[in-house]
Design an enzyme around this catalytic site. Sequence first.
Site, PDB file in Angstrom:
ATOM      1  CB  VAL A   1      -0.853   0.093   1.294  1.00  0.00           C
ATOM      2  CG1 VAL A   1      -1.880   1.215   1.194  1.00  0.00           C
ATOM      3  CG2 VAL A   1      -1.536  -1.216   1.629  1.00  0.00           C
ATOM      4  CG  HIS A   2       2.792   3.251  -2.982  1.00  0.00           C
ATOM      5  ND1 HIS A   2       2.508   2.149  -3.728  1.00  0.00           N
ATOM      6  CD2 HIS A   2       2.987   4.252  -3.869  1.00  0.00           C
ATOM      7  CE1 HIS A   2       2.547   2.458  -5.014  1.00  0.00           C
ATOM      8  NE2 HIS A   2       2.828   3.736  -5.132  1.00  0.00           N
ATOM      9  NE  ARG A   3      -0.878   4.104  -6.902  1.00  0.00           N
ATOM     10  CZ  ARG A   3      -0.067   4.526  -7.847  1.00  0.00           C
ATOM     11  NH1 ARG A   3       0.089   5.818  -8.030  1.00  0.00           N
ATOM     12  NH2 ARG A   3       0.573   3.689  -8.603  1.00  0.00           N
TER      13      ARG A   3
ATOM     14  NE  ARG B   1       1.777   8.975   0.397  1.00  0.00           N
ATOM     15  CZ  ARG B   1       2.039  10.085  -0.267  1.00  0.00           C
ATOM     16  NH1 ARG B   1       3.117  10.206  -0.988  1.00  0.00           N
ATOM     17  NH2 ARG B   1       1.190  11.087  -0.228  1.00  0.00           N
TER      18      ARG B   1
ATOM     19  CG  ASP C   1      -1.866   1.281  -2.957  1.00  0.00           C
ATOM     20  OD1 ASP C   1      -0.699   0.842  -3.129  1.00  0.00           O
ATOM     21  OD2 ASP C   1      -2.157   2.082  -2.051  1.00  0.00           O
TER      22      ASP C   1
END
Length: 409
Positions: A232-234, A268, A331
């Site tokens: 997950v990083h969006r 992030r 994502d």
Amino acid sequence: MKVVSVVGARPQFIKASPVSNALRQADHQEFIIHTGQHYDYEMSRVFFDEMELPEPDVNLEVGSGSHAKQTGEMLIQIENILIAEKPDWALVYGDTNSTLAGALAAVKLHIPVAHVEAGLRSFNREMPEEHNRVLTDHISDLLFCPTKTAVGNLINEGFKNIAGDGNLIESTNSRSLDSFPLILDPYSSPLIANVGDVMYDSILHNIKLAERNSRVLDRLKIKPKNYVLATVHRAENTDYPERLMSIFEAFTQIAQDDIPVIIPLHPRTRQCLSNSKFKIDGFVKTPSPLMGEGRGEGEGGGEKTPLRIIDPVSYLDMLMLEQNANAILTDSGGMQKEAYFLGVPCVTLRTETEWVETVETGWNVIAGADRGKIVEAVRCFKSGSPRPELYGDGRASQKIVEILTMLTC
Ligand code: UD1
Ligand code: UDP
């Protein structure tokens, strides 16, 4: 021919690797600018150490910051380099701030811009990537599309100068190109060429290396086809606590079926999680691997924590983790395609995708950040659908170099 290539974020190292090698094999000169957008060892250096990726000629060390600060600092420095290097082409990849900065600096200096992975659209104007893609496509001279869908998106935006009928360019030998209007004219519409996807080239080249060299399954003490892989990083997930919470609740629920969920965590997301109440809510027990204590592979897992949260992994390790996973929850744009290339079911943690073909063929389910949908998608996935070659023939990089060469002469 002299090319200045601009890279800076993790997926760009993977995309640039086969193209940089094709440029070198054809004896062209390449000057590689690393903007420094990504800088942690496992977000940047590891790819240069492990992959056949030439060293950058310069690292701008721009680092993190707001969109304007990051893009602006890149612009100023890239302009100076382009003035000094006077390349025939500026080559940019994908949809990051590094992509836009490279394209914008070059177009203002009247240096022709070629965009690799052009024409992708999510039609979600809230995504920073969508701004970067649309702007880069509209200021580029040469648009290398990975799919027919990407060509169609550009046609819908008014682009007219298409090599052939928009289908994959089978070969770039001079005969087949005779039939294409290869016109490069600053006053006409940019030239669109469907060459296939450089990430497919990259995986074809690296998967055997990964099978031979990666020990990641042993290091993590996991067995093939006995775990789920998640990333997950969006911004649209990390920057909205309720969505991030819902996604991690889904991971936890999946892990409760006695199936490890391996999460190589983007910095992030690590930061957003450690700023949130998740760590005290039980996703990660203290002392928390999210907080940097005892970080490393194998950490964050074990008996007590349901989720195996680890640092980002190298590309070869990632290919092995992907190939051997029961399912990939992500994502990431690149990982949706890699799941397809490797025949692993994918659940996309977004409300839309640019890679619509993976959904149409039944290999990708769009679940957003909805906990119920994510869990349901993993439990009910029906795999085994055919996987047509949607992303080219593994020779996108050679075609890119040949087309650039032809247009330079
Ligand atoms: C960027 C791209 C995104 C791409 C992703 C690939 C933009 C707008 N976004 O998102 O399209 O999918 O890269 O991974 O260009 N950080 C570190 N160490 C690093 C890099 C980042 O700690 O080496 C942290 C910093 O806190 C930084 C945050 O991650 O503020 C976000 O990094 P940034 O490069 O701005 O965006 P990404 O989310 O990585
Ligand atoms: N990747 C990697 N290690 C990781 C996570 C991703 O090598 O820990 C690779 C992945 O295999 C793919 C690319 O990085 O090739 C995707 O990058 P990312 O998800 O950061 O960006 P996106 O594709 O969404 O722009």
